[in-house]
Enzyme design. Structure first.
Site, PDB file in Angstrom:
ATOM      1  N   HIS A   1       6.249 -12.181   5.759  1.00 50.52           N
ATOM      2  CA  HIS A   1       6.035 -11.832   4.350  1.00 50.52           C
ATOM      3  C   HIS A   1       7.360 -11.455   3.717  1.00 50.52           C
ATOM      4  CE1 HIS A   1       5.441  -8.353   6.958  1.00 50.52           C
ATOM      5  NE2 HIS A   1       6.012  -7.621   6.013  1.00 50.52           N
TER       6      HIS A   1
ATOM      7  N   ILE B   1       0.828  -1.214   0.000  1.00 43.52           N
ATOM      8  CA  ILE B   1       0.000   0.000   0.000  1.00 43.52           C
ATOM      9  C   ILE B   1       0.869   1.273   0.000  1.00 43.52           C
ATOM     10  CG2 ILE B   1      -0.287   0.357   2.505  1.00 43.52           C
ATOM     11  CD1 ILE B   1      -3.340   0.496   1.919  1.00 43.52           C
TER      12      ILE B   1
ATOM     13  N   VAL C   1       4.007  -5.754  10.398  1.00 47.84           N
ATOM     14  CA  VAL C   1       2.882  -6.692  10.354  1.00 47.84           C
ATOM     15  C   VAL C   1       3.407  -8.075  10.738  1.00 47.84           C
ATOM     16  CG1 VAL C   1       1.100  -7.731   8.920  1.00 47.84           C
ATOM     17  CG2 VAL C   1       1.734  -5.325   8.555  1.00 47.84           C
TER      18      VAL C   1
ATOM     19  N   HIS D   1       9.121  -9.119   0.905  1.00 49.31           N
ATOM     20  CA  HIS D   1       8.986  -7.931   0.053  1.00 49.31           C
ATOM     21  C   HIS D   1       9.751  -8.192  -1.246  1.00 49.31           C
ATOM     22  CE1 HIS D   1       7.772  -4.916   3.278  1.00 49.31           C
ATOM     23  NE2 HIS D   1       8.244  -5.886   4.014  1.00 49.31           N
TER      24      HIS D   1
END
Ligand code: AMP
Length: 115
Positions: free
Chosen positions: A99, A30, A95, A101
């Protein structure tokens, strides 16, 4: 409580999803740091790299393979890109749903600012 990424994976929050399979979901960050900035997220929650177990090894390898596929799809494979996994406070993790990137589309400069 579900993480933001779990909600995106379940379709409860909107996101620009670019890839999905039975193991991972990938969507555009985002707040992109570069022209391509995609997050590759396991469909099941592993909070941080510290929580990785031996049985997660195939999933982690799959995340790298998907990164390679998406880099090709984005047209950044040849010039190159950077893959980052942040862990906890010093790593700058925001977060707590592990994950990867995938960042590229311009020269990215030094890996870490030297202080
Ligand atoms: P990290 O600091 O490694 O935990 O990275 C978390 C990333 O998630 C940041 O780059 C955020 O910009 C990104 N992010 C947070 N919320 C969303 C969202 N709703 N959709 C897409 N990316 C997000």
């Amino acid at each position: 409580m579900a993480t933001i990424f779990e909600k995106i994976i379940r379709g409860e929050l909107p996101a620009d999803i670019v890839y999905r399979d039975e193991q991972v979901t990938a969507f555009r960050d985002i707040r992109p740091a570069a022209p391509t900035h995609i997050l590759i997220v396991p469909n099941r929650v592993i909070p941080t790299v510290n929580d990785v177990r031996p049985e997660d090894e195939p999933l982690l390898g799959h995340m790298l393979y998907v990164a390679k596929l998406l880099a090709e799809k984005e047209g950044i494979a040849q010039d190159g890109y950077r893959l980052i996994i942040n862990c906890n406070r010093h790593g700058g993790q925001e977060v707590f749903h592990l994950h990867l990137h995938l960042i590229g589309g311009r020269p990215l400069g030094p890996m870490v600012v030297r202080t």
